[in-house]
Scaffold this active site. Sequence first.
Site, PDB file in Angstrom:
ATOM      1  CB  SER A  35      89.633 -89.028 -31.132  1.00 36.95           C
ATOM      2  OG  SER A  35      90.461 -87.792 -31.805  1.00 36.95           O
TER       3      SER A  35
ATOM      4  CE  LYS B 165      80.018 -83.594 -29.904  1.00 36.51           C
ATOM      5  NZ  LYS B 165      81.242 -82.360 -30.369  1.00 36.51           N
TER       6      LYS B 165
ATOM      7  CE  LYS C 183      89.239 -89.722 -27.982  1.00 41.22           C
ATOM      8  NZ  LYS C 183      90.717 -88.357 -27.222  1.00 41.22           N
TER       9      LYS C 183
ATOM     10  CE  LYS D 110      86.160 -79.596 -25.610  1.00 38.02           C
ATOM     11  NZ  LYS D 110      85.723 -80.486 -26.007  1.00 38.02           N
TER      12      LYS D 110
ATOM     13  CG  HIS E  52      82.815 -91.588 -15.383  1.00 31.75           C
ATOM     14  ND1 HIS E  52      82.368 -91.221 -14.104  1.00 31.75           N
ATOM     15  CD2 HIS E  52      84.082 -92.916 -15.332  1.00 31.75           C
ATOM     16  CE1 HIS E  52      83.700 -90.300 -14.525  1.00 31.75           C
ATOM     17  NE2 HIS E  52      84.189 -90.707 -14.391  1.00 31.75           N
ATOM     18  CG  HIS E  53      77.570 -94.579 -20.356  1.00 32.25           C
ATOM     19  ND1 HIS E  53      77.858 -92.979 -21.260  1.00 32.25           N
ATOM     20  CD2 HIS E  53      76.800 -94.994 -21.423  1.00 32.25           C
ATOM     21  CE1 HIS E  53      77.676 -92.278 -22.304  1.00 32.25           C
ATOM     22  NE2 HIS E  53      77.345 -93.396 -22.794  1.00 32.25           N
ATOM     23  NE  ARG E  54      79.563 -97.140 -24.797  1.00 29.75           N
ATOM     24  CZ  ARG E  54      78.548 -98.604 -24.270  1.00 29.75           C
ATOM     25  NH1 ARG E  54      78.877-100.098 -23.984  1.00 29.75           N
ATOM     26  NH2 ARG E  54      77.770 -98.922 -25.540  1.00 29.75           N
TER      27      ARG E  54
HETATM   28  P1  NAD Z   1      90.889 -73.244 -33.094  1.00 28.92           P
HETATM   29  O1  NAD Z   1      91.200 -72.379 -32.192  1.00 28.92           O
HETATM   30  O2  NAD Z   1      91.311 -73.783 -34.127  1.00 28.92           O
HETATM   31  O3  NAD Z   1      89.576 -71.769 -33.947  1.00 28.92           O
HETATM   32  C1  NAD Z   1      88.886 -71.112 -33.964  1.00 28.92           C
HETATM   33  C2  NAD Z   1      88.680 -69.843 -34.618  1.00 28.92           C
HETATM   34  O4  NAD Z   1      87.900 -68.690 -33.529  1.00 28.92           O
HETATM   35  C3  NAD Z   1      90.500 -69.587 -34.032  1.00 28.92           C
HETATM   36  O5  NAD Z   1      91.025 -68.561 -36.222  1.00 28.92           O
HETATM   37  C4  NAD Z   1      89.744 -67.852 -33.590  1.00 28.92           C
HETATM   38  O6  NAD Z   1      90.395 -66.757 -33.791  1.00 28.92           O
HETATM   39  C5  NAD Z   1      88.049 -67.959 -34.125  1.00 28.92           C
HETATM   40  N1  NAD Z   1      87.378 -66.729 -32.895  1.00 28.92           N
HETATM   41  C6  NAD Z   1      88.049 -66.561 -31.992  1.00 28.92           C
HETATM   42  N2  NAD Z   1      86.560 -65.580 -31.605  1.00 28.92           N
HETATM   43  C7  NAD Z   1      85.610 -64.750 -32.091  1.00 28.92           C
HETATM   44  C8  NAD Z   1      84.864 -64.416 -32.834  1.00 28.92           C
HETATM   45  N3  NAD Z   1      84.118 -64.151 -31.694  1.00 28.92           N
HETATM   46  N4  NAD Z   1      84.618 -64.210 -34.393  1.00 28.92           N
HETATM   47  C9  NAD Z   1      85.415 -65.013 -35.256  1.00 28.92           C
HETATM   48  N5  NAD Z   1      86.050 -66.068 -34.895  1.00 28.92           N
HETATM   49  C10 NAD Z   1      86.393 -65.911 -33.814  1.00 28.92           C
HETATM   50  O7  NAD Z   1      88.789 -73.932 -32.773  1.00 28.92           O
HETATM   51  P2  NAD Z   1      88.788 -75.101 -33.803  1.00 28.92           P
HETATM   52  O8  NAD Z   1      89.740 -76.665 -32.867  1.00 28.92           O
HETATM   53  O9  NAD Z   1      88.172 -74.645 -34.941  1.00 28.92           O
HETATM   54  O10 NAD Z   1      87.094 -75.212 -32.600  1.00 28.92           O
HETATM   55  C11 NAD Z   1      86.128 -74.177 -33.042  1.00 28.92           C
HETATM   56  C12 NAD Z   1      84.977 -74.930 -32.546  1.00 28.92           C
HETATM   57  O11 NAD Z   1      84.654 -76.054 -32.774  1.00 28.92           O
HETATM   58  C13 NAD Z   1      84.946 -75.002 -30.630  1.00 28.92           C
HETATM   59  O12 NAD Z   1      83.544 -74.765 -30.454  1.00 28.92           O
HETATM   60  C14 NAD Z   1      84.925 -76.525 -30.281  1.00 28.92           C
HETATM   61  O13 NAD Z   1      84.893 -76.747 -29.549  1.00 28.92           O
HETATM   62  C15 NAD Z   1      84.578 -77.658 -31.928  1.00 28.92           C
HETATM   63  N6  NAD Z   1      85.246 -78.744 -32.155  1.00 28.92           N
HETATM   64  C16 NAD Z   1      85.999 -78.446 -32.395  1.00 28.92           C
HETATM   65  C17 NAD Z   1      86.669 -80.436 -32.943  1.00 28.92           C
HETATM   66  C18 NAD Z   1      88.729 -79.989 -33.454  1.00 28.92           C
HETATM   67  O14 NAD Z   1      88.990 -81.686 -33.044  1.00 28.92           O
HETATM   68  N7  NAD Z   1      89.510 -79.044 -33.179  1.00 28.92           N
HETATM   69  C19 NAD Z   1      86.215 -80.935 -32.632  1.00 28.92           C
HETATM   70  C20 NAD Z   1      84.223 -81.103 -32.363  1.00 28.92           C
HETATM   71  C21 NAD Z   1      84.641 -79.443 -32.452  1.00 28.92           C
END
Ligand code: NAD
Length: 439
Positions: A358, A90, A66, A102, A60-62
């Site tokens: 965002s 991040k 998110k 989260k 909660h420092h900010r």
């Molecule tokens: P998403 O659900 O849109 O896509 C994830 C994909 O990975 C899916 O197509 C799923 O079928 C596939 N998948 C699942 N298990 C798998 C495996 N064992 N091998 C290969 N593919 C597999 O999710 P996303 O939003 O793209 O998020 C993916 C990663 O990115 C997560 O770690 C998330 O925390 C990170 N992330 C997402 C965002 C965002 O804006 N969505 C931002 C920062 C970080």
Amino acid sequence: MNFLQSFEEFYESAAKHLDIPKGLSDQIKSCDSVYHLRFPITLDNGEIEVIDAWHGEHSHHRSPLKGGIRYSSLVNEDEVKVLASLMTFKCALVNVPFGGGKGGIKVDSKNYTDNELEKITRRYTFELFSRNSLGPNTYVPSTDYGTTSREMNWIYSTFKTLSNSNIDSAASVTSKSVTQEGVNGRTEATGRGVYIGIRELLSDEREISRAGLKAGIEGKRIIVQGFGNVGYHAALFLYEAGAIITGVCEYNGSIYSDKGINPSELKEWLKQGKKIYDFEMCETSEDPWFAFYKECDILIPAALEEVINATNMYKIKAKIIAEGANGPVTFEADKYLTNSGVIVLPDLYLNSGGVIVSYFEWLKNLNHVRWGRIENQGNNNLKEIDLINNALNETMTQAFRELSEKRNSTGKYISYRQAAYRLGIEKIANTYIEMGLFP
Ligand code: NAD
């Protein structure tokens, strides 16, 4: 070493180089609070199911906090704590003025109907709202693994109803549809950020020559794991810039082609409900790891955490690992790969595009007016998508410069991850010290 221990090792390995009192460092590292929520929903067949969910507040420092909300059958308390922590560092690293939070709901979306998912989402929103853990000034969620703008729209609509149409309701959640007060460019922002980060690294000739690579994206051979929001958009922007997408791995199979895969064609194929391992003109397999271990210039894990770990790190044949996902490389694997000359672009920096945009969406929602409407006296040449993409580009380029300066300032070689953690921790420590919490 589990996910939480791995994160703590990353943290300690950076913090020990900084001149920060131990108590303050302990405060910065640990998660302020985490809720384990359990609530019932009625399924379409009339049966009642109890759903497990978590809400983590790392720092909660900010304000506000998110971080995305994840829907996955693998969600657990430690995972939510680590993912909330990563958000804190991040945001600090890329100068976005938020703390880290989260959410996670233990469901595999594929096993529920749309109606059931809507009920789960609205109930989870109510649970957060009733604990004062959701809102424009407390915690502002967005998309993550397993969620899209659809779930964010449901959260917005629930929050608006519960808060008696609070004038700032739209700022209670980001990654909404553009027609629901979202912004253009948020859907693809994380993937675009991955592209920008890789582009910046590949323009540093001296750095990448260590990995035996030439400067520039053109012709680089890339394998992507996870073809969802982050993986698909990263692949698309890199492909458009001249890279060759040689491999794509999904949960139910993977494909490889020396000649390259067109990301848009593959996306279209999957949208039609066809299997990845039936995609034409490729080597295909029902083994998700078949393409993962092929030789390439850049490997982009963009699915889940801990996919490169002590058991499979020896099989990786990539020169650069670009972390689209959060936490895909464990502490042990990171050490081994970095010592072997592999460059790892860390999650803290590389997937920050989502939270950066965002932040812009949150600002727009609080302003209640689209950019340029008043300042430009009706001049409609200012397009939101251009403003967003330029600001994202500027923020990530600046953060890369800061990272590079940090690495150069230490006098000996440190990894991008070390630099990212050190920068993030220092910025948070300064905020605490200036606030007077740690005299
Ligand atoms: P998403 O659900 O849109 O896509 C994830 C994909 O990975 C899916 O197509 C799923 O079928 C596939 N998948 C699942 N298990 C798998 C495996 N064992 N091998 C290969 N593919 C597999 O999710 P996303 O939003 O793209 O998020 C993916 C990663 O990115 C997560 O770690 C998330 O925390 C990170 N992330 C997402 C965002 C965002 O804006 N969505 C931002 C920062 C970080």
